[in-house]
Motif scaffolding. Sequence first.
Motif, PDB file in Angstrom:
ATOM      1  N   LEU A  60      79.640 108.849  41.056  1.00 59.54           N
ATOM      2  CA  LEU A  60      80.699 108.380  40.159  1.00 59.54           C
ATOM      3  C   LEU A  60      82.038 108.331  40.882  1.00 59.54           C
ATOM      4  CD1 LEU A  60      81.217 107.593  37.170  1.00 59.54           C
ATOM      5  CD2 LEU A  60      81.911 109.970  36.789  1.00 59.54           C
ATOM      6  N   ALA A  61      82.359 109.403  41.626  1.00 50.79           N
ATOM      7  CA  ALA A  61      83.620 109.440  42.367  1.00 50.79           C
ATOM      8  C   ALA A  61      83.634 108.365  43.459  1.00 50.79           C
ATOM      9  CB  ALA A  61      83.817 110.821  42.986  1.00 50.79           C
ATOM     10  N   LYS A  62      82.501 108.161  44.128  1.00 50.68           N
ATOM     11  CA  LYS A  62      82.416 107.153  45.188  1.00 50.68           C
ATOM     12  C   LYS A  62      82.639 105.757  44.628  1.00 50.68           C
ATOM     13  CE  LYS A  62      79.282 105.287  48.694  1.00 50.68           C
ATOM     14  NZ  LYS A  62      77.910 105.373  49.282  1.00 50.68           N
ATOM     15  N   LYS A  91     103.350  99.760  61.055  1.00 51.71           N
ATOM     16  CA  LYS A  91     103.378  98.337  60.722  1.00 51.71           C
ATOM     17  C   LYS A  91     102.061  97.620  61.028  1.00 51.71           C
ATOM     18  CE  LYS A  91     107.721  98.906  59.727  1.00 51.71           C
ATOM     19  NZ  LYS A  91     108.118  99.027  58.305  1.00 51.71           N
ATOM     20  N   TRP A  92     101.053  98.339  61.497  1.00 49.30           N
ATOM     21  CA  TRP A  92      99.813  97.691  61.893  1.00 49.30           C
ATOM     22  C   TRP A  92      98.890  97.415  60.714  1.00 49.30           C
ATOM     23  CZ3 TRP A  92      98.865 101.745  66.336  1.00 49.30           C
ATOM     24  CH2 TRP A  92      99.823 101.530  67.328  1.00 49.30           C
ATOM     25  N   PHE A  93      98.836  98.372  59.768  1.00 47.00           N
ATOM     26  CA  PHE A  93      97.953  98.252  58.613  1.00 47.00           C
ATOM     27  C   PHE A  93      98.781  98.413  57.343  1.00 47.00           C
ATOM     28  CE2 PHE A  93      95.714 100.548  62.046  1.00 47.00           C
ATOM     29  CZ  PHE A  93      94.771  99.583  62.381  1.00 47.00           C
ATOM     30  N   PRO A  94      98.363  97.813  56.236  1.00 45.29           N
ATOM     31  CA  PRO A  94      99.130  97.960  54.988  1.00 45.29           C
ATOM     32  C   PRO A  94      99.065  99.391  54.469  1.00 45.29           C
ATOM     33  CG  PRO A  94      97.085  96.770  54.589  1.00 45.29           C
ATOM     34  CD  PRO A  94      97.218  96.900  56.073  1.00 45.29           C
ATOM     35  N   PRO A  95     100.195  99.947  54.034  1.00 46.05           N
ATOM     36  CA  PRO A  95     100.200 101.304  53.478  1.00 46.05           C
ATOM     37  C   PRO A  95      99.704 101.285  52.031  1.00 46.05           C
ATOM     38  CG  PRO A  95     102.390 100.379  53.340  1.00 46.05           C
ATOM     39  CD  PRO A  95     101.529  99.340  54.021  1.00 46.05           C
ATOM     40  N   SER A  96      99.790 102.411  51.374  1.00 46.92           N
ATOM     41  CA  SER A  96      99.450 102.502  49.953  1.00 46.92           C
ATOM     42  C   SER A  96     100.173 101.408  49.179  1.00 46.92           C
ATOM     43  CB  SER A  96      99.866 103.880  49.426  1.00 46.92           C
ATOM     44  OG  SER A  96     100.033 103.864  48.024  1.00 46.92           O
ATOM     45  N   SER A  97      99.466 100.751  48.263  1.00 44.80           N
ATOM     46  CA  SER A  97     100.084  99.691  47.467  1.00 44.80           C
ATOM     47  C   SER A  97     101.188 100.250  46.582  1.00 44.80           C
ATOM     48  CB  SER A  97      99.041  98.982  46.616  1.00 44.80           C
ATOM     49  OG  SER A  97      98.512  99.842  45.620  1.00 44.80           O
ATOM     50  N   LEU A 113      92.058  99.134  45.828  1.00 43.43           N
ATOM     51  CA  LEU A 113      92.336  98.200  46.909  1.00 43.43           C
ATOM     52  C   LEU A 113      92.004  98.869  48.238  1.00 43.43           C
ATOM     53  CD1 LEU A 113      95.806  96.858  45.710  1.00 43.43           C
ATOM     54  CD2 LEU A 113      93.630  95.621  45.659  1.00 43.43           C
ATOM     55  N   PRO A 114      91.504  98.130  49.235  1.00 38.94           N
ATOM     56  CA  PRO A 114      91.157  98.745  50.527  1.00 38.94           C
ATOM     57  C   PRO A 114      92.305  99.572  51.119  1.00 38.94           C
ATOM     58  CG  PRO A 114      90.322  96.512  50.434  1.00 38.94           C
ATOM     59  CD  PRO A 114      91.157  96.699  49.202  1.00 38.94           C
ATOM     60  N   GLN A 115      93.541  99.071  51.000  1.00 37.40           N
ATOM     61  CA  GLN A 115      94.662  99.813  51.579  1.00 37.40           C
ATOM     62  C   GLN A 115      94.874 101.150  50.881  1.00 37.40           C
ATOM     63  OE1 GLN A 115      96.635  96.312  50.092  1.00 37.40           O
ATOM     64  NE2 GLN A 115      98.523  97.509  49.881  1.00 37.40           N
ATOM     65  N   ASP A 116      94.539 101.222  49.587  1.00 34.85           N
ATOM     66  CA  ASP A 116      94.674 102.488  48.864  1.00 34.85           C
ATOM     67  C   ASP A 116      93.530 103.444  49.197  1.00 34.85           C
ATOM     68  OD1 ASP A 116      97.027 101.679  47.687  1.00 34.85           O
ATOM     69  OD2 ASP A 116      96.028 100.815  45.943  1.00 34.85           O
ATOM     70  N   GLN A 117      92.350 102.889  49.448  1.00 33.28           N
ATOM     71  CA  GLN A 117      91.243 103.738  49.897  1.00 33.28           C
ATOM     72  C   GLN A 117      91.636 104.464  51.177  1.00 33.28           C
ATOM     73  OE1 GLN A 117      87.598 101.423  50.230  1.00 33.28           O
ATOM     74  NE2 GLN A 117      88.157 100.199  48.432  1.00 33.28           N
ATOM     75  N   TRP A 118      92.231 103.710  52.117  1.00 32.62           N
ATOM     76  CA  TRP A 118      92.662 104.307  53.373  1.00 32.62           C
ATOM     77  C   TRP A 118      93.784 105.321  53.157  1.00 32.62           C
ATOM     78  CZ3 TRP A 118      90.524 104.374  58.026  1.00 32.62           C
ATOM     79  CH2 TRP A 118      89.564 103.417  58.324  1.00 32.62           C
ATOM     80  N   VAL A 155      94.786 107.135  50.478  1.00 35.93           N
ATOM     81  CA  VAL A 155      94.444 108.418  49.838  1.00 35.93           C
ATOM     82  C   VAL A 155      93.458 109.196  50.698  1.00 35.93           C
ATOM     83  CG1 VAL A 155      94.931 107.534  47.521  1.00 35.93           C
ATOM     84  CG2 VAL A 155      92.587 107.474  48.377  1.00 35.93           C
ATOM     85  N   GLY A 156      92.614 108.479  51.458  1.00 35.64           N
ATOM     86  CA  GLY A 156      91.707 109.170  52.375  1.00 35.64           C
ATOM     87  C   GLY A 156      92.462 109.893  53.478  1.00 35.64           C
ATOM     88  N   VAL A 157      93.492 109.232  54.014  1.00 37.16           N
ATOM     89  CA  VAL A 157      94.330 109.883  55.032  1.00 37.16           C
ATOM     90  C   VAL A 157      95.023 111.100  54.437  1.00 37.16           C
ATOM     91  CG1 VAL A 157      96.442 109.609  56.391  1.00 37.16           C
ATOM     92  CG2 VAL A 157      94.682 107.831  56.457  1.00 37.16           C
ATOM     93  N   ALA A 158      95.580 110.972  53.223  1.00 35.05           N
ATOM     94  CA  ALA A 158      96.271 112.100  52.577  1.00 35.05           C
ATOM     95  C   ALA A 158      95.328 113.273  52.359  1.00 35.05           C
ATOM     96  CB  ALA A 158      96.874 111.655  51.251  1.00 35.05           C
ATOM     97  N   HIS A 159      94.057 112.983  52.104  1.00 32.10           N
ATOM     98  CA  HIS A 159      93.091 114.064  51.847  1.00 32.10           C
ATOM     99  C   HIS A 159      92.557 114.684  53.137  1.00 32.10           C
ATOM    100  CE1 HIS A 159      89.993 116.313  49.702  1.00 32.10           C
ATOM    101  NE2 HIS A 159      89.141 115.939  50.653  1.00 32.10           N
ATOM    102  N   TYR A 160      92.083 113.844  54.054  1.00 33.71           N
ATOM    103  CA  TYR A 160      91.380 114.359  55.229  1.00 33.71           C
ATOM    104  C   TYR A 160      92.308 114.697  56.401  1.00 33.71           C
ATOM    105  CZ  TYR A 160      87.053 112.846  52.967  1.00 33.71           C
ATOM    106  OH  TYR A 160      86.013 112.690  52.091  1.00 33.71           O
ATOM    107  N   THR A 161      93.362 113.924  56.577  1.00 35.14           N
ATOM    108  CA  THR A 161      94.290 114.155  57.693  1.00 35.14           C
ATOM    109  C   THR A 161      95.725 114.086  57.181  1.00 35.14           C
ATOM    110  OG1 THR A 161      94.189 111.798  58.249  1.00 35.14           O
ATOM    111  CG2 THR A 161      92.727 113.290  59.473  1.00 35.14           C
ATOM    112  N   PRO A 162      96.129 115.040  56.355  1.00 33.27           N
ATOM    113  CA  PRO A 162      97.473 114.965  55.765  1.00 33.27           C
ATOM    114  C   PRO A 162      98.591 114.883  56.794  1.00 33.27           C
ATOM    115  CG  PRO A 162      96.483 117.151  55.471  1.00 33.27           C
ATOM    116  CD  PRO A 162      95.393 116.246  55.945  1.00 33.27           C
ATOM    117  N   TRP A 163      98.353 115.398  58.000  1.00 32.65           N
ATOM    118  CA  TRP A 163      99.378 115.355  59.033  1.00 32.65           C
ATOM    119  C   TRP A 163      99.640 113.928  59.529  1.00 32.65           C
ATOM    120  CZ3 TRP A 163      97.519 113.691  63.845  1.00 32.65           C
ATOM    121  CH2 TRP A 163      96.132 113.713  63.990  1.00 32.65           C
TER     122      TRP A 163
END
Length: 348
Positions: free
Chosen positions: A185-187, A218-224, A194-199, A201-209
Amino acid sequence: MKSKTSHGMNWKILVVALIGLLAWAFRAVVPPPPNICGSPNGPPITATRIKLRDGRHLAYAEYGVPKEMAKYKFVFFPGFGFGRNDGSVLTPEIAEELGVYFVSFDRPGYGESDPDPKRTLKSTALDVEELADQLGLGSKFYVIGFSMGGQVVWACLKYIPHRLAGATLVAPVVNYWLPGFPYHLAKEAYFEQLPQDQWAVGVAHYTPWLTYWWNTQKWFPPSSVFAHNLRLSSQDVKILTMMARQERPKENITQQGEYESRLRDMIVGFGSWEFDPMDLANPFLNNEGSVHLWQGNEDGLVPATLQRYIAGKLPWIHYHEVPDGGHFFTYGDGMREAIFKSLLQGDK
């Protein structure tokens, strides 16, 4: 054949280049220190503030009827990117009709509240309790949180339930990594983003630093949400268009730095929580209060599927799903009145 001197120079160039690359990476990854209000060259202090137990200051603003005349006293937790000057969930008409006093505050690092680099859900709940005590809200008070402010409501239900007269969560942001969620369900809900939000929130969870770097590179879109490029329902578009025509207080909620304000919200909101809301016990066993969760079924930012699951696991929560409601359904016709009356007068 190359000389030893040439080889030595090549190694020196390589070392210098490596040092330069590491220095660049460090500057890109490590956020700048916060520009604290009242510090030399920092923003001026203009808000009313209290001094907390650890010496930090918390800025707040008051709305509604005078505290001494109020029947009900509320602490409000604004959404992502909003601070103490957002009291829009309470209208003057509701305040007068029901007798509501309402205080909104800048979360640590927002607006004019001092940053808290050790901020957790528990520390924020204790900030709320201290704010209520210093403002004389009494032994019990109500809390209401919108969107990212919902994490603070969950924290209050966990850490200071004995201080609550009632609580309302409005479209609260969901942490996909809560252990109580079934994996599938969570998956599924996670990949509806949106793909950019998947990335993001994943960064905030797994690699908060890396959260600061990810949302400023500027390479990839940040959180929408961070980029103000939201996925909105048709209702949301109409509501936000209407709200854009209304004059709202101007405030610089990120003036002390993006990292200790909005990005700290992401790290706390999507990090590893100290508790699972689905393990919470009913704080109102004698029906002396109630907890309500409101969710739009067409919310493009917060998945209704996960809210339904939480409500199913916690049958003591009054769950309200708004047909055709987007993330900002609160500001639709009659919704604010319904939200307050359901909490203060019971479900009709």
